[in-house]
Write a protein that holds these residues in place. Structure first.
Motif, short mmCIF file in Angstrom:
data_model
loop_
_atom_site.label_atom_id
_atom_site.label_comp_id
_atom_site.label_asym_id
_atom_site.label_seq_id
_atom_site.Cartn_x
_atom_site.Cartn_y
_atom_site.Cartn_z
N LEU A 27 0.88 -1.38 -0.14
CA LEU A 27 0.06 -0.09 0.07
C LEU A 27 0.49 1.41 0.18
O LEU A 27 0.45 2.39 -0.72
CB LEU A 27 -0.85 -0.07 1.20
N LYS A 28 1.80 1.41 0.88
CA LYS A 28 3.17 2.96 0.59
C LYS A 28 3.33 2.17 -0.43
O LYS A 28 3.35 3.70 -0.94
CB LYS A 28 3.78 2.08 2.05
N LYS A 75 0.17 3.65 -9.37
CA LYS A 75 1.87 2.04 -9.59
C LYS A 75 1.03 0.56 -9.47
O LYS A 75 0.87 0.22 -8.48
CB LYS A 75 2.78 2.20 -8.07
N LEU A 76 1.08 0.10 -11.38
CA LEU A 76 0.56 -0.87 -10.88
C LEU A 76 1.15 -2.08 -10.03
O LEU A 76 0.17 -2.49 -9.92
CB LEU A 76 0.46 -1.03 -12.40
N TRP A 77 2.06 -2.81 -10.39
CA TRP A 77 2.57 -4.06 -9.45
C TRP A 77 2.15 -3.70 -8.15
O TRP A 77 1.53 -5.05 -7.56
CB TRP A 77 3.97 -4.37 -9.37
N PRO A 78 2.43 -2.71 -7.29
CA PRO A 78 2.07 -2.57 -5.87
C PRO A 78 0.45 -2.89 -5.31
O PRO A 78 0.14 -3.09 -4.80
CB PRO A 78 2.90 -1.24 -5.91
N THR A 79 0.10 -1.81 -5.99
CA THR A 79 -1.49 -2.45 -6.19
C THR A 79 -1.56 -3.75 -6.57
O THR A 79 -2.53 -3.95 -5.25
CB THR A 79 -2.23 -0.97 -7.19
N LEU A 80 -1.25 -3.89 -7.10
CA LEU A 80 -2.08 -5.26 -7.78
C LEU A 80 -1.04 -6.48 -6.49
O LEU A 80 -1.88 -7.47 -6.03
CB LEU A 80 -1.08 -6.06 -9.23
N ILE A 81 -0.45 -6.51 -6.08
CA ILE A 81 0.82 -7.22 -4.59
C ILE A 81 -0.80 -6.60 -3.41
O ILE A 81 -1.35 -7.45 -2.83
CB ILE A 81 1.89 -6.96 -4.50
N PHE A 82 -1.19 -5.21 -3.25
CA PHE A 82 -1.47 -5.21 -2.19
C PHE A 82 -2.65 -5.82 -2.47
O PHE A 82 -3.51 -6.13 -1.48
CB PHE A 82 -2.12 -2.94 -2.20
N LEU A 83 -3.68 -6.18 -3.52
CA LEU A 83 -4.99 -7.12 -4.10
C LEU A 83 -5.04 -8.43 -3.01
O LEU A 83 -5.51 -8.80 -2.70
CB LEU A 83 -5.78 -6.37 -5.19
N LEU A 84 -3.34 -8.42 -3.86
CA LEU A 84 -3.27 -10.15 -3.62
C LEU A 84 -3.49 -10.18 -2.13
O LEU A 84 -4.09 -11.16 -1.70
CB LEU A 84 -2.45 -10.73 -5.18
#
Length: 106
Positions: free
Chosen positions: A20-21, A28-37
């Motif tokens: 999230l940070k 930012k796409l990848w951190p957002t996807l990691i956050f969701l997963l």
């Protein structure tokens, strides 16, 4: 097995908080996807552990593991303070989590 699942759920909470940070407000796409997963996995694993663990104990331990992991990540990788008093309070958090697990009915 429920306790093991709960620990993994807490670790995933740390992952989603850090992602999230780095998502910079979901720009930012990848951190957002990691956050969701990681967030989805964390909540799902928490829900599995709640089949047998008391909700108050499980929720406190889940958030405690997430908080502990996030603070440690900040201290070791983001240059956040490592003052002795901060370490004392982290120790108290660890003792509290262990105490909750020991006194749990399950």
């Amino acid at each position: 097995m429920a306790w093991f699942i709960l620990v993994i759920a807490g670790m995933m909470e740390t992952v989603w908080a850090i992602a999230l940070k780095y998502s910079h407000g979901f720009t930012k796409l990848w951190p957002t996807l990691i956050f969701l997963l990681a967030g989805g996995l964390s909540f799902w694993l928490l829900s599995l552990s709640l089949r047998t663990l008391p909700v108050g104990t499980a929720y406190a331990i889940w958030t405690g593991i997430g908080a502990l992991g996030t603070v440690l990540f900040g201290m070791f990788f983001l240059g956040e303070s490592k003052d002795w008093i901060r370490l004392v309070f982290l120790s108290l958090l660890i003792f509290s989590l262990v105490g909750l697990q020991i006194t749990s009915e399950t």
